[in-house]
Design a protein around this motif. Structure first.
Motif, short mmCIF file in Angstrom:
data_model
loop_
_atom_site.label_atom_id
_atom_site.label_comp_id
_atom_site.label_asym_id
_atom_site.label_seq_id
_atom_site.Cartn_x
_atom_site.Cartn_y
_atom_site.Cartn_z
N TYR A 126 1.20 3.37 -0.32
CA TYR A 126 2.30 4.32 -0.19
C TYR A 126 3.64 3.58 -0.16
O TYR A 126 4.59 3.95 -0.84
CB TYR A 126 2.11 5.15 1.08
CG TYR A 126 3.27 6.07 1.39
CD1 TYR A 126 3.49 7.21 0.63
CD2 TYR A 126 4.15 5.80 2.43
CE1 TYR A 126 4.55 8.05 0.89
CE2 TYR A 126 5.20 6.63 2.70
CZ TYR A 126 5.40 7.76 1.93
OH TYR A 126 6.44 8.58 2.20
N MET A 127 3.70 2.51 0.63
CA MET A 127 4.95 1.74 0.72
C MET A 127 5.31 1.12 -0.63
O MET A 127 6.48 1.09 -1.00
CB MET A 127 4.82 0.63 1.77
CG MET A 127 4.70 1.15 3.19
SD MET A 127 6.12 2.12 3.71
CE MET A 127 7.38 0.88 3.58
N SER A 128 4.31 0.67 -1.35
CA SER A 128 4.55 0.11 -2.68
C SER A 128 5.13 1.16 -3.61
O SER A 128 6.08 0.89 -4.36
CB SER A 128 3.25 -0.45 -3.24
OG SER A 128 3.43 -0.88 -4.56
N ALA A 129 4.57 2.36 -3.57
CA ALA A 129 5.07 3.44 -4.42
C ALA A 129 6.50 3.83 -4.03
O ALA A 129 7.33 4.09 -4.90
CB ALA A 129 4.15 4.65 -4.33
N VAL A 130 6.78 3.85 -2.74
CA VAL A 130 8.14 4.19 -2.28
C VAL A 130 9.13 3.14 -2.76
O VAL A 130 10.19 3.46 -3.31
CB VAL A 130 8.19 4.33 -0.74
CG1 VAL A 130 9.62 4.39 -0.24
CG2 VAL A 130 7.43 5.57 -0.29
N LYS A 131 8.79 1.88 -2.55
CA LYS A 131 9.71 0.81 -2.97
C LYS A 131 9.89 0.78 -4.48
O LYS A 131 10.99 0.55 -4.98
CB LYS A 131 9.19 -0.54 -2.46
CG LYS A 131 9.36 -0.66 -0.96
CD LYS A 131 8.87 -1.98 -0.44
CE LYS A 131 9.07 -1.99 1.08
NZ LYS A 131 8.65 -3.22 1.69
N ASP A 132 8.82 1.04 -5.21
CA ASP A 132 8.92 1.10 -6.67
C ASP A 132 9.82 2.26 -7.09
O ASP A 132 10.65 2.12 -7.99
CB ASP A 132 7.52 1.26 -7.28
CG ASP A 132 7.54 1.22 -8.79
OD1 ASP A 132 8.24 0.35 -9.35
OD2 ASP A 132 6.85 2.07 -9.40
N ALA A 133 9.68 3.41 -6.44
CA ALA A 133 10.52 4.57 -6.76
C ALA A 133 11.98 4.28 -6.47
O ALA A 133 12.87 4.63 -7.25
CB ALA A 133 10.05 5.79 -5.97
N ILE A 134 12.26 3.60 -5.36
CA ILE A 134 13.64 3.27 -5.01
C ILE A 134 14.22 2.30 -6.03
O ILE A 134 15.35 2.48 -6.51
CB ILE A 134 13.71 2.66 -3.59
CG1 ILE A 134 13.38 3.74 -2.56
CG2 ILE A 134 15.08 2.07 -3.31
CD1 ILE A 134 13.17 3.19 -1.16
N THR A 135 13.44 1.28 -6.38
CA THR A 135 13.91 0.29 -7.35
C THR A 135 14.20 0.94 -8.70
O THR A 135 15.23 0.69 -9.32
CB THR A 135 12.85 -0.82 -7.53
OG1 THR A 135 12.59 -1.39 -6.25
CG2 THR A 135 13.33 -1.89 -8.48
N ARG A 136 13.29 1.80 -9.12
CA ARG A 136 13.49 2.49 -10.40
C ARG A 136 14.73 3.37 -10.36
O ARG A 136 15.50 3.42 -11.30
CB ARG A 136 12.28 3.36 -10.74
CG ARG A 136 11.09 2.61 -11.21
CD ARG A 136 10.01 3.61 -11.53
NE ARG A 136 8.78 2.97 -11.94
CZ ARG A 136 7.72 3.63 -12.35
NH1 ARG A 136 7.74 4.95 -12.39
NH2 ARG A 136 6.64 2.99 -12.71
N GLU A 137 14.89 4.09 -9.28
CA GLU A 137 15.99 5.05 -9.19
C GLU A 137 17.34 4.35 -9.09
O GLU A 137 18.34 4.87 -9.56
CB GLU A 137 15.77 5.99 -8.01
CG GLU A 137 16.58 7.24 -8.07
CD GLU A 137 16.45 8.00 -9.37
OE1 GLU A 137 17.52 8.44 -9.89
OE2 GLU A 137 15.35 8.20 -9.89
#
Length: 156
Positions: A126-137
């Motif tokens: 979950y944390m990986s997905a959140v950080k990936d989403a933040i980086t992408r955004e």
């Protein structure tokens, strides 16, 4: 039976009242001991179980807040607002980590410990997905903008 017939009325009345008083005292003592036991159980529930429930509720609220902030980042066009949401996410994740540590310290039942262990195993994805989403955004490349489906899969 003959003994009761030979008793004086005053003795019978005295014996009857004495037996009623003795029975009342026994009922009062039993009731008091049960109330003390109930009070101890209530203290245990209020001290441990209720606090754990409140911590769990706050943790759930924190997870929801992170998801809302990630969604908001996807919806906002303004880069400054996205950075504000990132700050909210960072603060909330830190608070969630504190809450999980408190719950781990307070967990005393095997079922609770198992659920917390399961959450600990799922949290890195979950944390990986959140950080990936933040980086992408936060990237300037529109091709890299996040896909909310990635987040949804890790939340389930």
């Amino acid at each position: 039976m003959q003994f009761i017939k030979n008793m004086k009325i005053s003795t019978m009345l005295g014996t009857g009242f004495a037996s009623v008083i003795i029975i009342s005292l026994c009922v009062a003592i039993l009731g008091r001991s049960q109330l003390i036991s109930l009070g101890n159980d209530m203290e245990l529930l209020a001290d441990r179980s209720l606090n754990n429930l409140l911590l769990t509720q706050e943790l759930k609220t924190g997870f929801d807040a992170v998801a809302r902030s990630v969604r908001n980042m996807a919806l906002y066009q303004d880069h400054e607002r996205k950075l504000e949401e990132k700050q909210v996410i960072d603060t909330t994740i830190a608070r969630n980590t504190e809450l999980l540590e408190k719950l781990n310290e307070r967990a005393n039942l095997p079922a609770g410990k198992a659920l917390l262990a399961q959450l600990a195993n799922l949290r890195p994805a979950y944390m990986s997905a959140v950080k990936d989403a933040i980086t992408r955004e936060l990237s300037d490349n529109p091709e890299e903008k996040m896909m909310l489906d990635d987040m949804r899969r890790t939340q389930l």
